[in-house]
Write a protein that holds these residues in place. Structure first.
Motif, PDB file in Angstrom:
ATOM      1  N   ALA A 173      40.786   7.355 -34.753  1.00  0.00           N
ATOM      2  CA  ALA A 173      40.904   8.554 -35.587  1.00  0.00           C
ATOM      3  C   ALA A 173      39.593   8.877 -36.299  1.00  0.00           C
ATOM      4  N   SER A 174      39.320  10.166 -36.383  1.00  0.00           N
ATOM      5  CA  SER A 174      38.142  10.625 -37.115  1.00  0.00           C
ATOM      6  C   SER A 174      38.564  11.689 -38.122  1.00  0.00           C
ATOM      7  N   THR A 175      37.712  11.919 -39.122  1.00  0.00           N
ATOM      8  CA  THR A 175      38.088  12.854 -40.193  1.00  0.00           C
ATOM      9  C   THR A 175      38.308  14.270 -39.659  1.00  0.00           C
ATOM     10  N   ASN A 176      37.636  14.641 -38.579  1.00  0.00           N
ATOM     11  CA  ASN A 176      37.830  15.992 -38.046  1.00  0.00           C
ATOM     12  C   ASN A 176      39.160  16.137 -37.284  1.00  0.00           C
ATOM     13  N   GLN A 177      39.927  15.068 -37.242  1.00  0.00           N
ATOM     14  CA  GLN A 177      41.277  15.155 -36.673  1.00  0.00           C
ATOM     15  C   GLN A 177      42.345  15.300 -37.759  1.00  0.00           C
ATOM     16  N   THR A 178      41.910  15.435 -38.989  1.00  0.00           N
ATOM     17  CA  THR A 178      42.840  15.786 -40.065  1.00  0.00           C
ATOM     18  C   THR A 178      43.387  17.179 -39.783  1.00  0.00           C
ATOM     19  N   SER A 179      44.704  17.273 -39.672  1.00  0.00           N
ATOM     20  CA  SER A 179      45.304  18.533 -39.258  1.00  0.00           C
ATOM     21  C   SER A 179      46.818  18.425 -39.318  1.00  0.00           C
ATOM     22  N   MET A 180      47.463  19.569 -39.058  1.00  0.00           N
ATOM     23  CA  MET A 180      48.906  19.590 -38.837  1.00  0.00           C
ATOM     24  C   MET A 180      49.124  19.517 -37.330  1.00  0.00           C
ATOM     25  N   TYR A 181      49.974  18.588 -36.892  1.00  0.00           N
ATOM     26  CA  TYR A 181      50.265  18.426 -35.469  1.00  0.00           C
ATOM     27  C   TYR A 181      51.706  18.849 -35.203  1.00  0.00           C
ATOM     28  N   LEU A 182      51.858  19.741 -34.230  1.00  0.00           N
ATOM     29  CA  LEU A 182      53.172  20.273 -33.890  1.00  0.00           C
ATOM     30  C   LEU A 182      53.513  19.944 -32.439  1.00  0.00           C
ATOM     31  N   CYS A 183      54.718  19.425 -32.253  1.00  0.00           N
ATOM     32  CA  CYS A 183      55.239  19.182 -30.918  1.00  0.00           C
ATOM     33  C   CYS A 183      56.199  20.319 -30.582  1.00  0.00           C
ATOM     34  N   ALA A 184      56.272  20.705 -29.318  1.00  0.00           N
ATOM     35  CA  ALA A 184      57.180  21.772 -28.901  1.00  0.00           C
ATOM     36  C   ALA A 184      57.742  21.464 -27.526  1.00  0.00           C
ATOM     37  N   THR A 185      58.924  22.018 -27.273  1.00  0.00           N
ATOM     38  CA  THR A 185      59.505  21.930 -25.932  1.00  0.00           C
ATOM     39  C   THR A 185      59.825  23.342 -25.454  1.00  0.00           C
ATOM     40  N   LYS A 186      59.970  23.466 -24.155  1.00  0.00           N
ATOM     41  CA  LYS A 186      60.299  24.761 -23.574  1.00  0.00           C
ATOM     42  C   LYS A 186      61.437  24.575 -22.582  1.00  0.00           C
ATOM     43  N   GLY A 187      62.448  25.427 -22.740  1.00  0.00           N
ATOM     44  CA  GLY A 187      63.577  25.389 -21.830  1.00  0.00           C
ATOM     45  C   GLY A 187      63.410  26.397 -20.720  1.00  0.00           C
ATOM     46  N   VAL A 188      64.506  26.960 -20.255  1.00  0.00           N
ATOM     47  CA  VAL A 188      64.445  27.848 -19.086  1.00  0.00           C
ATOM     48  C   VAL A 188      63.956  29.241 -19.449  1.00  0.00           C
ATOM     49  N   ASN A 189      64.028  29.624 -20.717  1.00  0.00           N
ATOM     50  CA  ASN A 189      63.480  30.930 -21.092  1.00  0.00           C
ATOM     51  C   ASN A 189      62.049  30.743 -21.583  1.00  0.00           C
ATOM     52  N   TYR A 190      61.483  31.798 -22.147  1.00  0.00           N
ATOM     53  CA  TYR A 190      60.072  31.700 -22.513  1.00  0.00           C
ATOM     54  C   TYR A 190      59.855  31.111 -23.892  1.00  0.00           C
ATOM     55  N   GLY A 191      60.912  30.960 -24.679  1.00  0.00           N
ATOM     56  CA  GLY A 191      60.713  30.517 -26.046  1.00  0.00           C
ATOM     57  C   GLY A 191      60.467  29.032 -26.168  1.00  0.00           C
ATOM     58  N   TYR A 192      59.660  28.664 -27.131  1.00  0.00           N
ATOM     59  CA  TYR A 192      59.409  27.263 -27.432  1.00  0.00           C
ATOM     60  C   TYR A 192      60.212  26.879 -28.677  1.00  0.00           C
ATOM     61  N   THR A 193      60.603  25.617 -28.736  1.00  0.00           N
ATOM     62  CA  THR A 193      61.222  25.063 -29.938  1.00  0.00           C
ATOM     63  C   THR A 193      60.279  24.023 -30.500  1.00  0.00           C
ATOM     64  N   PHE A 194      60.001  24.141 -31.793  1.00  0.00           N
ATOM     65  CA  PHE A 194      59.020  23.274 -32.426  1.00  0.00           C
ATOM     66  C   PHE A 194      59.679  22.196 -33.261  1.00  0.00           C
ATOM     67  N   GLY A 195      58.982  21.062 -33.361  1.00  0.00           N
ATOM     68  CA  GLY A 195      59.333  20.066 -34.351  1.00  0.00           C
ATOM     69  C   GLY A 195      58.820  20.486 -35.724  1.00  0.00           C
ATOM     70  N   SER A 196      59.144  19.706 -36.727  1.00  0.00           N
ATOM     71  CA  SER A 196      58.779  20.052 -38.108  1.00  0.00           C
ATOM     72  C   SER A 196      57.322  19.796 -38.431  1.00  0.00           C
ATOM     73  N   GLY A 197      56.619  19.130 -37.543  1.00  0.00           N
ATOM     74  CA  GLY A 197      55.199  18.925 -37.764  1.00  0.00           C
ATOM     75  C   GLY A 197      54.882  17.610 -38.442  1.00  0.00           C
ATOM     76  N   THR A 198      53.707  17.092 -38.159  1.00  0.00           N
ATOM     77  CA  THR A 198      53.174  15.913 -38.849  1.00  0.00           C
ATOM     78  C   THR A 198      51.831  16.294 -39.438  1.00  0.00           C
ATOM     79  N   ARG A 199      51.742  16.170 -40.764  1.00  0.00           N
ATOM     80  CA  ARG A 199      50.460  16.457 -41.413  1.00  0.00           C
ATOM     81  C   ARG A 199      49.693  15.153 -41.502  1.00  0.00           C
ATOM     82  N   LEU A 200      48.632  15.050 -40.711  1.00  0.00           N
ATOM     83  CA  LEU A 200      47.828  13.842 -40.631  1.00  0.00           C
ATOM     84  C   LEU A 200      46.551  14.014 -41.438  1.00  0.00           C
ATOM     85  N   THR A 201      46.288  13.038 -42.292  1.00  0.00           N
ATOM     86  CA  THR A 201      45.031  13.002 -43.032  1.00  0.00           C
ATOM     87  C   THR A 201      44.295  11.735 -42.623  1.00  0.00           C
TER      88      THR A 201
END
Lengths: 111, 111
Positions: free
Chosen positions: B81-109
């Protein structure tokens, strides 16, 4: 290069105002345009637009797509403090058929 | 409803540590994504996966790797890990339509 551009980057309004958020795109293989609302956590889905000129509406929010001019707008009428959020525009398409996001518009609604 | 769960909401790590961010979905979606979100830059795609053991680089893969040993789990790894990787990280999945569903996010410092 595929890109999605949102404007303004941020906006401060008072409760009761009407706001218009803009999204323009240059994306190959366009499939659809999506709007998301993000408060403190996960983005939540608002609208998906695939056809020009057909307004989608949900309560005080509405959105429309112009595929000729390559843009979409999101309107919020009678804003409330609960509308404060980042609004994300994303276009599904591109060379690898995935969502390409804009930078988002940060909306702050003051009482 | 699809549920996308990210294991941590907030993480603080030291420079040089190996960091694992976990994402689990419960709807048998084949497509999973990792994004990072930074102010003024929007959501940028790090890696994505279309199936078990399959991974593809997104727009900013440098400094990251991923693992998808089971369909429901997609892990993002910061090898050092480096300081420039401090960020909000979001995971998402995609089903059969075009929409994505997101997780709540991980704020990494990274300090």
């Amino acid at each position: 290069e595929d890109k999605v551009v949102q404007s303004p980057l941020s906006l401060v309004v008072h409760e009761g105002d009407t706001v218009t958020l803009n999204c323009s795109y240059e994306v190959t293989n366009f499939r659809s345009l999506l709007w998301y609302k993000q408060e403190k956590k996960a983005p939540t889905f608002l609208f998906m637009l695939t056809s020009s000129g057909i307004e989608k509406k949900s309560g005080r929010l509405s959105s429309i797509l112009d595929k000729k001019e390559l843009f979409s707008i999101l309107n919020i009428t009678a804003t409330q403090t609960g509308d404060s959020a980042i609004y994300l525009c994303a276009v599904y398409g591109g060379a690898t058929n995935k969502l390409i996001f804009g930078t988002g518009t940060l909306l702050a609604v003051q009482p | 409803d699809v549920k996308v769960t990210q294991s941590s909401r907030y993480l603080v790590k030291r420079t040089g540590e190996k960091v694992f961010l976990e994402c689990v979905q419960d709807m048998d979606h084949e497509n999973m994504f990792w994004y990072r979100q930074d102010p003024g830059l929007g959501l940028r795609l790090i890696y994505f996966s279309y199936d078990v053991k399959m991974k593809e680089k997104g727009d900013i893969p440098e400094g990251y790797s991923v693992s998808r040993e089971k369909k429901e789990r997609f892990s993002l790894i910061l090898e050092s890990a480096s300081t420039n990787q401090t960020s909000m990280y979001l995971c998402a999945t995609k089903g059969v339509n075009y929409g994505y569903t997101f997780g709540s996010g991980t704020r990494l410092t990274v300090v």
